[in-house]
Design a protein around this motif. Structure first.
Motif, PDB file in Angstrom:
ATOM      1  N   UNK A 140       0.847  -1.195   0.000  1.00 46.55           N
ATOM      2  CA  UNK A 140       0.000   0.000   0.000  1.00 46.55           C
ATOM      3  C   UNK A 140       0.883   1.245   0.000  1.00 46.55           C
ATOM      4  N   UNK A 141       0.531   2.253  -0.788  1.00 47.59           N
ATOM      5  CA  UNK A 141       1.360   3.452  -0.921  1.00 47.59           C
ATOM      6  C   UNK A 141       0.627   4.749  -0.611  1.00 47.59           C
ATOM      7  N   UNK A 142      -0.414   4.709   0.155  1.00 49.67           N
ATOM      8  CA  UNK A 142      -1.158   5.936   0.461  1.00 49.67           C
ATOM      9  C   UNK A 142      -1.006   6.289   1.924  1.00 49.67           C
ATOM     10  N   UNK A 143      -1.232   7.556   2.239  1.00 48.57           N
ATOM     11  CA  UNK A 143      -1.188   7.983   3.643  1.00 48.57           C
ATOM     12  C   UNK A 143      -2.476   7.617   4.354  1.00 48.57           C
ATOM     13  N   UNK A 144      -3.582   7.529   3.612  1.00 50.02           N
ATOM     14  CA  UNK A 144      -4.847   7.124   4.215  1.00 50.02           C
ATOM     15  C   UNK A 144      -4.893   5.602   4.315  1.00 50.02           C
ATOM     16  N   UNK A 145      -5.716   5.110   5.223  1.00 52.70           N
ATOM     17  CA  UNK A 145      -5.828   3.674   5.441  1.00 52.70           C
ATOM     18  C   UNK A 145      -6.633   3.012   4.325  1.00 52.70           C
ATOM     19  N   UNK A 146      -6.333   1.748   4.090  1.00 54.26           N
ATOM     20  CA  UNK A 146      -7.116   0.942   3.152  1.00 54.26           C
ATOM     21  C   UNK A 146      -8.519   0.765   3.712  1.00 54.26           C
ATOM     22  N   UNK A 147      -9.522   0.743   2.838  1.00 54.60           N
ATOM     23  CA  UNK A 147     -10.889   0.480   3.264  1.00 54.60           C
ATOM     24  C   UNK A 147     -11.572  -0.410   2.240  1.00 54.60           C
ATOM     25  N   UNK A 148     -12.154  -1.491   2.707  1.00 57.51           N
ATOM     26  CA  UNK A 148     -12.881  -2.398   1.816  1.00 57.51           C
ATOM     27  C   UNK A 148     -14.099  -1.700   1.221  1.00 57.51           C
ATOM     28  N   UNK A 149     -14.556  -0.611   1.847  1.00 58.13           N
ATOM     29  CA  UNK A 149     -15.705   0.135   1.341  1.00 58.13           C
ATOM     30  C   UNK A 149     -15.421   0.756  -0.025  1.00 58.13           C
ATOM     31  N   UNK A 150     -14.149   0.825  -0.402  1.00 53.37           N
ATOM     32  CA  UNK A 150     -13.782   1.386  -1.711  1.00 53.37           C
ATOM     33  C   UNK A 150     -14.135   0.441  -2.861  1.00 53.37           C
ATOM     34  N   UNK A 151     -14.485  -0.803  -2.540  1.00 55.51           N
ATOM     35  CA  UNK A 151     -14.701  -1.825  -3.567  1.00 55.51           C
ATOM     36  C   UNK A 151     -16.161  -2.181  -3.759  1.00 55.51           C
ATOM     37  N   UNK A 152     -16.539  -2.375  -4.999  1.00 50.97           N
ATOM     38  CA  UNK A 152     -17.852  -2.920  -5.344  1.00 50.97           C
ATOM     39  C   UNK A 152     -17.733  -4.438  -5.215  1.00 50.97           C
ATOM     40  N   UNK A 153     -18.593  -5.112  -4.448  1.00 50.24           N
ATOM     41  CA  UNK A 153     -18.473  -6.567  -4.280  1.00 50.24           C
ATOM     42  C   UNK A 153     -18.494  -7.295  -5.637  1.00 50.24           C
ATOM     43  N   UNK A 154     -17.723  -8.344  -5.730  1.00 50.01           N
ATOM     44  CA  UNK A 154     -17.632  -9.127  -6.963  1.00 50.01           C
ATOM     45  C   UNK A 154     -17.314 -10.565  -6.586  1.00 50.01           C
ATOM     46  N   UNK A 155     -17.858 -11.514  -7.347  1.00 49.67           N
ATOM     47  CA  UNK A 155     -17.590 -12.931  -7.120  1.00 49.67           C
ATOM     48  C   UNK A 155     -17.273 -13.613  -8.441  1.00 49.67           C
ATOM     49  N   UNK A 156     -16.457 -14.658  -8.351  1.00 48.68           N
ATOM     50  CA  UNK A 156     -16.115 -15.471  -9.513  1.00 48.68           C
ATOM     51  C   UNK A 156     -16.222 -16.932  -9.106  1.00 48.68           C
ATOM     52  N   UNK A 157     -16.592 -17.784 -10.052  1.00 50.90           N
ATOM     53  CA  UNK A 157     -16.636 -19.229  -9.804  1.00 50.90           C
ATOM     54  C   UNK A 157     -15.968 -19.938 -10.977  1.00 50.90           C
ATOM     55  N   UNK A 158     -15.331 -21.059 -10.684  1.00 52.66           N
ATOM     56  CA  UNK A 158     -14.731 -21.861 -11.736  1.00 52.66           C
ATOM     57  C   UNK A 158     -14.506 -23.285 -11.241  1.00 52.66           C
ATOM     58  N   UNK A 159     -14.240 -24.176 -12.179  1.00 51.76           N
ATOM     59  CA  UNK A 159     -13.894 -25.553 -11.845  1.00 51.76           C
ATOM     60  C   UNK A 159     -12.378 -25.662 -11.757  1.00 51.76           C
TER      61      UNK A 159
END
Length: 183
Positions: A138-157
């Motif tokens: 991480x290269x920012x002065x502010x903390x990481x936040x999961x709220x920055x992400x739009x939820x996403x899922x993937x499935x595979x065999x």
């Protein structure tokens, strides 16, 4: 041996790698990690060997190959359903995609891990936390936040285990050395 390291991993299908890469591409500005993993390097590590003598590596390949021949070892579904970090929230080391609990994955990992131990490798003893590393440092002065992400899922065999060799100064940096198909 040099900087060459080896590890066994579950590979991801090309289409899933591309989908994940495309999804994370949109976040490279809002999530300022120093290094983003190349899509060809996405994988789920099962056993990290580090540097390896040729005979030990050959033994591990032979033992993993025979352990994958067991009739109960078959392809299985993987569900990627979470994004998180390792390290402090204000400066995480690793950004990763995590998996829904998968008993077949744990069974395959145990077979690979045990085969590598039998071949003479000293392996990490921390509990298995299957994930796909997406970015580092991480290269920012502010903390990481999961709220920055739009939820996403993937499935595979899951269809194959791969022995990879690391080339530290190349991109992508992992080379397929041996492939172990799942039935």
């Amino acid at each position: 041996m040099g900087n060459e390291h080896y590890f066994f991993a579950l590979s991801l299908p090309e289409e899933v790698k591309k989908e994940m890469w495309s999804y994370f591409e949109a976040y490279k500005v809002t999530l300022p990690f120093k290094t983003w993993v190349h899509q060809e390097d996405y994988h789920i590590t099962l056993a990290f060997l580090g540097g390896a003598e040729k005979t030990m590596l050959e033994d591990a390949i032979s033992l993993v190959r025979s352990s994958m021949q067991h009739e109960e070892i078959r392809s299985f579904s993987i569900h990627i359903n979470k994004l998180d970090v390792f390290g402090q929230a204000d400066s995480p080391r690793i950004f990763w995609a995590g998996l829904k609990e998968s008993p077949p994955l744990h069974k395959v990992r145990k077979r690979v891990y045990d085969a590598c131990l039998k071949a003479g490798f000293r392996l990490e003893t921390r509990s298995f936390k299957p994930h796909i590393t997406v970015a580092r440092r991480w290269q920012a002065e502010s903390a990481y936040s999961a709220a920055l992400l739009e939820p996403k899922e993937w499935m595979f065999m899951a269809k194959e285990i791969v022995l990879y060799k690391t080339h530290m100064h190349k991109t992508p940096k992992y080379e397929r050395i041996a492939i172990f198909p799942l039935r």
